[in-house]
Design an enzyme around this catalytic site. Structure first.
Site, mmCIF file in Angstrom:
data_model
loop_
_atom_site.group_PDB
_atom_site.id
_atom_site.type_symbol
_atom_site.label_atom_id
_atom_site.label_comp_id
_atom_site.label_asym_id
_atom_site.label_seq_id
_atom_site.Cartn_x
_atom_site.Cartn_y
_atom_site.Cartn_z
ATOM 1 N N SER A 92 0.788 -1.235 0.000
ATOM 2 C CA SER A 92 0.000 0.000 0.000
ATOM 3 C C SER A 92 0.816 1.279 0.000
ATOM 4 C CB SER A 92 -0.968 0.005 1.190
ATOM 5 O OG SER A 92 -2.035 -0.878 0.943
ATOM 6 N N TYR A 182 -11.009 2.775 5.502
ATOM 7 C CA TYR A 182 -9.942 2.460 4.555
ATOM 8 C C TYR A 182 -10.386 1.374 3.594
ATOM 9 C CZ TYR A 182 -5.104 1.552 3.086
ATOM 10 O OH TYR A 182 -3.941 1.392 2.368
ATOM 11 N N ASN A 184 -9.177 -0.387 -0.280
ATOM 12 C CA ASN A 184 -8.305 -0.456 -1.446
ATOM 13 C C ASN A 184 -9.037 -0.096 -2.731
ATOM 14 O OD1 ASN A 184 -5.630 -1.499 -0.433
ATOM 15 N ND2 ASN A 184 -6.989 -3.030 0.434
#
Length: 362
Positions: A92, A182, A184
């Site tokens: 990340s 959060y 992705n």
């Protein structure tokens, strides 16, 4: 996304600004823990000892760090398993690169952070209550879009195209929009927006705008290439199996990057030092109000016990955990890594950061 105040990395969400505990057993035996680089100062000795504990207490096969305090670099490792110039998967940490490209495009007035996603990907973000007309570029950068994280379904182990990742996300209702969660998926969508605005992939734009100008010769976006560039060590899963070969499409714009310790230090020093973004855009990147202090745009802060706040990102992907942190002016920067997905003791990462950025004088 955890309910704690830190962001999730690629495969599993940490519950704090520390490494998530993972299953022990089956990993190759610990390497010798005496760092090869002589510790010439109390601060260096403290950092070296903190690094060694990633192996002795954390269960990592090997660990290494590279620190730069402006007067020079200092490398330390646990004796075997990781070389100073090794390439590794950065997970990340990719988000810092993607966010920088988006903010550069905003500075060039090629997009606005207040643009709805639908302005760039019309009709694409629809389903289960998700609506691209109500999601902005800014909310993607800050993880406040509400989009479901596709890796919660794939486990970060299934190669997918950006459209496939988005379809997985759109099969799930959003979390509360405007609340930090959060995901992705946010950065996969940002990668798609970069391509729509520029006509080039996010990888091509990052190479042109960041990698080439900063001479990050060990950094790349491998696409579908499963092998790592030479030199590289081995990468291990929690059960000890070798996962050095990995299809980066399990991550895409959320975690595809391959890099080196020196390159990541150079990148964060340049970013926070104002070499990649105009002052206004860098201030926006560091703004954490929307995420209640947890996250900016591709960066997050950690306040250490001595009062120093460091900025950077972590990255977790099969066989690799990496953490980069720097002072807000970019003058001091550290990157450390282990050659597995994490370590078992969640106190070790903050201890290492404190050892480096809050050094003792005696």
């Amino acid at each position: 996304m955890p309910r704690a105040r830190t962001p999730r990395t690629l495969l599993v969400i940490p519950v704090s600004l520390t490494l998530l505990a993972m299953v022990q057993g089956g990993l190759p035996g610990p390497a010798p823990v005496a760092a090869r680089t002589p510790a010439r100062t109390p601060a260096a000795r403290t950092t070296r000892a903190a690094l060694a504990r990633l192996v002795t207490r954390g269960g990592a096969p090997a660990a290494a760090l590279l620190a730069d305090d402006g007067s020079g670099t200092r490398f330390a490792d646990t004796g075997t398993g990781i070389g100073r110039s090794d390439h590794f998967r950065a997970g990340s940490v990719t988000k810092s690169f993607v966010a920088t490209v988006v903010l550069q495009l905003a500075a060039e007035h090629r997009l606005s952070l207040s643009d709805p996603v639908d302005d760039h990907l019309p009709g694409l973000v629809r389903g289960a209550g998700n609506d691209g007309r109500d999601i902005t570029v800014r909310s993607l950068l800050q993880h406040t879009s509400g989009l479901y994280d596709f890796t919660s379904t794939t486990g970060g182990t299934v190669p997918v195209t950006p459209l496939q990742a988005l379809r997985i996300a759109l099969a799930h209702p959003p979390s509360a929009r405007g609340t930090f969660a959060y995901s992705n998926t946010n950065y996969v969508v940002l990668g798609m927006i970069i391509e729509h605005v520029t006509g080039h992939s996010y990888a091509t734009e990052a190479e042109r705008r960041i990698i080439i100008p900063l001479h990050l010769n060990g950094t790349s976006f491998p696409g579908a290439r499963a092998s790592l560039p030479e030199p590289h060590g081995r990468a291990y899963a929690a059960d000890g199996s070798d996962v050095t070969e990995l299809d980066p499409r399990v991550a895409g714009a959320a975690g595809e990057l391959v890099s080196t310790l020196a390159d990541l230090n150079r990148f964060y020093a340049a970013l926070l030092g104002g070499r990649l973004l105009p002052p206004r855009r860098l201030r926006e990147m560091l703004g954490t109000r929307a995420a209640h202090g947890s996250y900016g745009m591709g960066l997050f802060p950690v306040r250490l016990p001595c009062g120093t706040t460091v900025w950077g990102h972590n990255g977790r992907i099969a066989g690799s955990y990496v953490r980069s942190a720097a002072t807000v002016d970019g003058r001091r920067v550290l990157t450390f890594r282990v050659n597995t997905g994490g370590v078992t003791d969640p106190t070790l990462e903050p201890a290492l950061l404190a050892a480096e950025f809050c050094p003792r004088t005696s």
